[in-house]
Design a protein around this motif. Sequence first.
Motif, mmCIF file in Angstrom:
data_model
loop_
_atom_site.group_PDB
_atom_site.id
_atom_site.type_symbol
_atom_site.label_atom_id
_atom_site.label_comp_id
_atom_site.label_asym_id
_atom_site.label_seq_id
_atom_site.Cartn_x
_atom_site.Cartn_y
_atom_site.Cartn_z
ATOM 1 N N THR A 129 0.865 -1.176 0.000
ATOM 2 C CA THR A 129 0.000 0.000 0.000
ATOM 3 C C THR A 129 0.899 1.223 0.000
ATOM 4 O O THR A 129 1.605 1.462 0.985
ATOM 5 C CB THR A 129 -0.911 0.018 1.233
ATOM 6 N N ASP A 134 0.169 8.216 0.583
ATOM 7 C CA ASP A 134 -0.561 9.152 -0.272
ATOM 8 C C ASP A 134 0.468 9.972 -1.057
ATOM 9 O O ASP A 134 0.804 11.086 -0.679
ATOM 10 C CB ASP A 134 -1.470 10.050 0.552
ATOM 11 N N SER A 189 -2.331 14.433 -5.393
ATOM 12 C CA SER A 189 -1.905 13.268 -4.624
ATOM 13 C C SER A 189 -2.764 12.087 -5.035
ATOM 14 O O SER A 189 -3.789 12.252 -5.706
ATOM 15 C CB SER A 189 -2.037 13.537 -3.129
ATOM 16 N N SER A 203 -4.733 10.467 -3.249
ATOM 17 C CA SER A 203 -6.080 10.611 -2.680
ATOM 18 C C SER A 203 -6.958 11.549 -3.513
ATOM 19 O O SER A 203 -8.181 11.467 -3.441
ATOM 20 C CB SER A 203 -6.006 11.093 -1.230
ATOM 21 N N ASP A 204 -6.359 12.401 -4.329
ATOM 22 C CA ASP A 204 -7.154 13.247 -5.221
ATOM 23 C C ASP A 204 -7.865 12.424 -6.292
ATOM 24 O O ASP A 204 -8.834 12.891 -6.886
ATOM 25 C CB ASP A 204 -6.279 14.302 -5.893
ATOM 26 N N LYS A 223 -9.364 9.576 -5.717
ATOM 27 C CA LYS A 223 -10.151 8.624 -4.933
ATOM 28 C C LYS A 223 -11.244 7.999 -5.799
ATOM 29 O O LYS A 223 -11.919 8.688 -6.557
ATOM 30 C CB LYS A 223 -10.771 9.333 -3.734
ATOM 31 N N LYS A 250 -7.911 1.127 -6.958
ATOM 32 C CA LYS A 250 -8.678 2.159 -6.252
ATOM 33 C C LYS A 250 -8.696 1.900 -4.748
ATOM 34 O O LYS A 250 -8.988 2.788 -3.968
ATOM 35 C CB LYS A 250 -10.097 2.267 -6.816
ATOM 36 N N ASN A 251 -8.341 0.681 -4.337
ATOM 37 C CA ASN A 251 -8.224 0.335 -2.918
ATOM 38 C C ASN A 251 -6.819 0.606 -2.380
ATOM 39 O O ASN A 251 -6.487 0.162 -1.290
ATOM 40 C CB ASN A 251 -8.581 -1.131 -2.693
ATOM 41 N N ARG A 252 -5.988 1.303 -3.200
ATOM 42 C CA ARG A 252 -4.629 1.713 -2.840
ATOM 43 C C ARG A 252 -3.693 0.538 -2.600
ATOM 44 O O ARG A 252 -2.892 0.546 -1.675
ATOM 45 C CB ARG A 252 -4.641 2.623 -1.624
#
Length: 174
Positions: free
Chosen positions: A32, A35, A50, A52-53, A55, A148-150
């Motif tokens: 994982t 970010d 980032s 997270s942008d 998401k 998408k689940n990082r």
Amino acid sequence: MKILTLLGVMTALCLYLNAQVNKIKPLTISDTPPDLIFNHIINQSYSKASLSDFKGKNVIIDFWSRYCLTCISSFPKIQQLQDQYNDRLQFVLANPHDYGYEKEVNALLQRVKQKTGFYPRMPIALNDTLLNLYFPHNSVPHYVWISKNRKITAITGADEITHGNIEKFLAGNL
């Protein structure tokens, strides 16, 4: 005295930063990532982004260099894939190798546009040398696939960037 104090502070800062960089371990499949922050984006309305942008989207980081003709010639294909899967996938063109060469990268992209009419609309991140620490590689193009689940689900070369593999990736089967 002031010079000695300044040198002491600078030395301490350098040692601290070096220790922080040495804490970064290369990431691999099933890891994982943090970010990740892309600090210098040149072709978007935003200059930073980032993970997270993005998401809810799968992300593929496309490492490239301005000296890599294979990388640059693949941009139209990558843009097609970005356009086709835009709601579920985000490509980020990352050039962490050419620190300080924004003018040269822009000139290169303008030359490509003049010759072919193509200019990438995906985010182009420059100068993010931390990416090289997280994802060391010896050649480009180099792709890091982040779900998408990082989770990092694949680290590949150019041959694996296909519609079939993108479909598998988006379905969670890669």
